[in-house]
Design a protein around this motif. Structure first.
Motif, short mmCIF file in Angstrom:
data_model
loop_
_atom_site.label_atom_id
_atom_site.label_comp_id
_atom_site.label_asym_id
_atom_site.label_seq_id
_atom_site.Cartn_x
_atom_site.Cartn_y
_atom_site.Cartn_z
N HIS A 81 -10.15 5.88 -10.03
CA HIS A 81 -8.72 6.08 -10.25
C HIS A 81 -8.27 5.42 -11.55
CE1 HIS A 81 -8.12 7.86 -6.35
NE2 HIS A 81 -8.77 6.87 -5.79
N ARG A 86 1.19 2.58 -7.07
CA ARG A 86 1.34 1.15 -7.35
C ARG A 86 1.97 0.97 -8.72
NH1 ARG A 86 2.23 -3.55 -6.54
NH2 ARG A 86 0.74 -5.22 -6.03
N VAL A 97 2.73 7.95 -8.32
CA VAL A 97 1.86 6.79 -8.55
C VAL A 97 2.07 5.79 -7.41
CG1 VAL A 97 1.36 4.86 -10.10
CG2 VAL A 97 1.94 7.10 -11.05
N HIS A 144 -2.92 11.56 -12.59
CA HIS A 144 -4.03 10.98 -11.83
C HIS A 144 -4.02 9.45 -11.85
CE1 HIS A 144 -6.58 14.91 -12.12
NE2 HIS A 144 -5.64 14.97 -11.17
N TYR A 151 -8.59 -2.16 -2.74
CA TYR A 151 -8.83 -0.72 -2.80
C TYR A 151 -9.14 -0.28 -4.22
CZ TYR A 151 -7.89 4.30 -2.43
OH TYR A 151 -7.99 5.67 -2.49
N PHE A 152 -8.45 -0.90 -5.18
CA PHE A 152 -8.60 -0.47 -6.56
C PHE A 152 -9.98 -0.78 -7.12
CE2 PHE A 152 -4.36 0.92 -7.42
CZ PHE A 152 -3.61 0.29 -6.44
N HIS A 193 -12.57 1.63 -5.35
CA HIS A 193 -12.47 3.04 -5.71
C HIS A 193 -12.17 3.13 -7.21
CE1 HIS A 193 -11.68 2.79 -1.41
NE2 HIS A 193 -12.08 4.03 -1.31
N GLN A 204 -3.54 5.76 -10.54
CA GLN A 204 -3.48 5.03 -9.28
C GLN A 204 -2.49 3.87 -9.39
OE1 GLN A 204 -4.88 6.11 -6.67
NE2 GLN A 204 -4.58 4.44 -5.21
#
Length: 346
Positions: free
Chosen positions: A15, A116, A114, A75, A8-9, A12, A77
């Motif tokens: 983040h 993770r 957060v 903000h 996902y990181f 996207h 991630q």
């Protein structure tokens, strides 16, 4: 680096990934690895560093001062917590940095929601550890486990690379002008009795970044370590990487002292020899009382007496962890150039 399919990181990239201690030895390498994947990075530290990639955002904060972290994870991630110390001082104790600092970072990460959290601990961390260093590392791990965050804990062994606190210091001692002042002799605490499992800083950073996209890594603790060696063999490997031809003398310190003139005339330099750890402990106990920053501490001697043992197979299977052969890893930043000077590549 090949990211994970379900990452996902990496999919996207808008983040922010925050690295506490981002200007430190390990933190800088993690920032570089994140930027190499095109991820936005914020380095949280007390002081800025010109060694960071220019695209990395810097946020001034002190993890021992919780108010300074209030907006550090805005903000974010993921938070990667790398701050730690290997020796205490009057201004920084293990409890302040490892325990209180981790508690503050975890609280700030929870307040910022957060999703993770990655935590760098140390190989040898466990309940009822002998050294104060490992005791506080264990207590910090427990704070992370109780936090409710989607956390992964890493336990690297001795981390080496350009600008580290171990091999770089050995290289300095093995070269002029310090080698001239010592006559080419260098005592090694514990010699070939003190076991280590050195791991390259690039390998640690790569595994940490890879874990971001691994849901299976959540809640896991990974050892990150290389092949077992000794402090004596590490010092010899550093000397060889520098292009030197060292001599190892395995004998009692009193016999070596009596033999210094003969050794100096007949052996290739540098000449390395072991100092028994009980004698090192006595030396450390005395210098801790006399010097504000002793060259050795009794806590470090305790860790050398225990040695390092780890199992990096789970990290290899899930994260593709791999660390280069020690001689190749050292040569990457210590090998002399054609002119004879040590490699100064960034």
């Amino acid at each position: 680096m090949t990211p994970c399919v379900d990452d996902y990181f990496f999919q996207h990239r808008g983040h922010m990934i925050v690295v506490t201690g981002g200007t430190g030895f390990v933190g800088r390498e993690i920032c570089r690895a994140l930027r190499a994947e095109g991820l936005p990075v914020r380095a949280v530290s007390r002081t800025p560093s010109t060694a960071l990639p220019p695209e990395v955002e810097f946020f001034p904060a002190d993890i021992t001062q919780p108010d300074s972290l209030r907006h550090a994870f805005h903000h974010a991630q993921a938070v990667i917590h790398t701050v730690g110390i290997i020796r205490e001082s009057s201004s920084q104790t293990f409890s302040q940095v490892h325990l209180e600092g981790t508690a503050h970072v975890v609280a700030a990460a929870r307040a910022a929601s957060v999703p993770r959290y990655l935590h760098l601990s140390a190989l040898g961390t466990r309940p009822l550890a002998a050294s104060r260093y490992h005791q506080t590392k264990w207590e910090a791990e427990q704070i992370v486990r109780a936090s409710g965050l989607a956390a992964t804990i890493f336990r690297p062994s001795l981390i080496y690379g350009k600008g580290d606190a171990s091999t770089t210091q050995l290289a300095t001692l093995l070269q002029p002008p310090l080698s001239w002042l010592s006559g080419g002799f260098l005592p090694i605490p514990g010699g070939k009795q003190a076991t280590l499992c050195p791991v390259s800083v690039a390998s640690v950073a790569e595994s940490v970044v890879r874990s971001l996209g691994q849901s299976q890594a959540v809640g896991k603790t990974f050892d990150l370590c290389g092949a077992t060696t000794t402090l004596g063999d590490l010092a010899l490997a550093v000397a060889h990487a520098l292009g030197r031809q060292p001599t190892w003398v395995e004998n009692n310190p009193d016999i070596i002292l009596l033999s210094i003139p003969w050794l100096w005339l007949t052996r290739r330099k540098p000449i390395l020899f072991p100092i028994p750890l009980p004698l090192c402990r006595l030396f450390a106990a005395v210098t801790e009382r006399l010097l504000p920053r002793p060259p050795l501490t009794t806590d470090q001697i305790t860790m050398l007496e225990e040695g390092q043992v780890g199992d990096s197979e789970p990290a290899r299977q899930l994260l593709g962890f791999h660390t280069p052969d020690l001689s190749h890893g050292l040569a990457a930043y210590l090998a002399p150039r054609a002119g004879g000077a040590a490699d100064r590549r960034p």
